[in-house]
Scaffold this motif. Structure first.
Motif, mmCIF file in Angstrom:
data_model
loop_
_atom_site.group_PDB
_atom_site.id
_atom_site.type_symbol
_atom_site.label_atom_id
_atom_site.label_comp_id
_atom_site.label_asym_id
_atom_site.label_seq_id
_atom_site.Cartn_x
_atom_site.Cartn_y
_atom_site.Cartn_z
ATOM 1 N N HIS A 1 0.848 -1.177 0.000
ATOM 2 C CA HIS A 1 0.000 0.000 0.000
ATOM 3 C C HIS A 1 0.893 1.239 0.000
ATOM 4 O O HIS A 1 2.108 1.159 -0.194
ATOM 5 C CB HIS A 1 -0.998 -0.013 1.144
ATOM 6 C CG HIS A 1 -0.417 -0.262 2.499
ATOM 7 N ND1 HIS A 1 0.635 0.462 3.011
ATOM 8 C CD2 HIS A 1 -0.767 -1.162 3.470
ATOM 9 C CE1 HIS A 1 0.908 0.042 4.230
ATOM 10 N NE2 HIS A 1 0.086 -0.952 4.535
ATOM 11 N N PHE B 1 -8.404 2.265 -0.444
ATOM 12 C CA PHE B 1 -9.017 1.968 0.841
ATOM 13 C C PHE B 1 -8.978 3.226 1.689
ATOM 14 O O PHE B 1 -8.452 4.261 1.269
ATOM 15 C CB PHE B 1 -8.302 0.817 1.556
ATOM 16 C CG PHE B 1 -6.870 1.119 1.920
ATOM 17 C CD1 PHE B 1 -6.531 1.563 3.196
ATOM 18 C CD2 PHE B 1 -5.852 0.958 0.995
ATOM 19 C CE1 PHE B 1 -5.219 1.848 3.535
ATOM 20 C CE2 PHE B 1 -4.526 1.235 1.323
ATOM 21 C CZ PHE B 1 -4.215 1.683 2.601
ATOM 22 N N LEU C 1 -11.925 -2.875 0.809
ATOM 23 C CA LEU C 1 -11.271 -2.286 -0.349
ATOM 24 C C LEU C 1 -12.283 -1.852 -1.400
ATOM 25 O O LEU C 1 -13.321 -2.499 -1.578
ATOM 26 C CB LEU C 1 -10.307 -3.288 -0.986
ATOM 27 C CG LEU C 1 -9.152 -3.808 -0.129
ATOM 28 C CD1 LEU C 1 -8.285 -4.742 -0.965
ATOM 29 C CD2 LEU C 1 -8.324 -2.672 0.428
#
Length: 331
Positions: free
Chosen positions: A100, A131, A298
């Motif tokens: 991420h 997210f 997500l």
């Protein structure tokens, strides 16, 4: 990976300069045909959100690619160890990094010598989701909203409190500071080595609150073991329609959502990147995969290499401004 006679002839016609690249592609094809697995590095321990996402994708990618795909956890230092391992890996298509935003966009800005430079050491392969980060309260905390939490900290701790974060010098740490500044609280960050140990302490009521990603918190939120009370983003999360955004609570500059994507060592053949991207796109279109990832909090959506690289640059620049404005000095 296989290459047609037409592909080889076309490459050969580009002249002597292209011969090295052709040899590289031939080696890649031979290696992939040998059954050598693709390693997907994850910068956090097993049991966390990133690990669950990686294993969901790897299970399907092995069939699409026709070769083993394994998840390798290289936890520690907020993904720094895994990123360093990616830099050291051969650019042969057998080592990738599922990450991420923290390891790619944030770490290089908050660590003086991270041991890698995403702009020169890595190449974006594809993005697959965004997210939201969130503030969550442990089950032992009586508060059910941000305002109730603020009042509880003032009454119980005299305005002093501790909030867990999955990694030091991360976006959650900056959010802790922003919450403390807004409500005039003395809030300290308690950094962990990933979301899994932070969650364990939250569930055991060792800490009263934590800031992490919605994927980290969502299952325990659904089970009533903790409570998500605020999320970043321009709008409320589909899974959390009753939970306000930080923007609704008066916080500015928290509209950009963090991303998840795949990265490879610089020099990885474009043919492999294209092939992996195509396989990932197919996997993300599978209803069971979309369902699992959506359930983790997500927003799933395939982004090809160029589009994803642009998102990474834009997001990095946004947080560069926020970090500089905070007065934080790289450590």
């Amino acid at each position: 990976m296989s290459f047609s006679r037409r592909d080889v002839l076309s490459a050969g016609l580009r002249g002597a300069v292209a011969l090295g690249g052709l040899a590289s592609l031939a080696s890649l094809a031979q290696a992939q045909g040998s059954g050598t697995p693709i390693r997907i590095l994850v910068g956090f321990p097993a049991g966390g959100g990133s690990d669950a996402i990686a294993r969901t994708l790897a299970d399907k990618l092995k069939d699409e690619l026709g070769m083993p795909v394994v998840v390798e956890n290289r936890g520690g230092a907020g993904g720094q160890i895994a990123a360093q391992a990616l830099k050291a890996a051969a650019p042969d298509g057998h080592t990738l990094f599922l990450s991420h935003d923290h390891s790619i966009s944030i770490l290089p800005q908050v660590v003086k010598n991270p041991g890698f430079n995403p702009a020169t050491d890595f190449v974006a392969v594809a993005g697959f989701a965004t997210f939201a980060n969130a503030l969550a309260l442990s089950g032992g905390t009586p508060a059910k909203t941000v305002n109730e939490y603020v009042n509880w900290v003032r009454s119980k701790g005299g305005g002093k409190g501790t909030i867990g974060i999955p990694a030091p010098a991360s976006i959650p740490e900056f959010l802790v500071k922003m919450v403390g500044d807004k409500y005039k609280l003395d809030l300290q960050s308690a950094p962990y080595r990933g979301s899994a140990p932070m969650m364990a302490d939250m569930l055991g009521n060792q800490i009263n609150a934590g800031i992490g990603s919605v994927p980290d918190f969502i299952e325990n939120h659904k089970a009533g073991k903790l409570r998500i009370v605020a999320t970043i983003g321009a709008r409320r999360q589909a899974l959390l329609p009753q939970v306000p955004t930080f923007a609704e609570l008066g916080f500015a500059n928290l509209d950009d959502l963090p991303y998840y994507g795949i990265f490879a060592p610089v020099g990885t053949p474009q043919a492999f990147i294209d092939r992996f991207g195509a396989a990932l796109s197919k996997v993300l279109a599978m209803p069971d995969v979309r369902s699992k990832l959506t359930a983790l909090g997500l927003a799933v959506g395939f982004e090809p290499q160029g589009q994803f690289a642009g998102r990474v640059r834009s997001y990095t620049q946004t947080w560069e401004r926020i970090i500089k404005a905070s007065g934080f000095k790289a450590q």
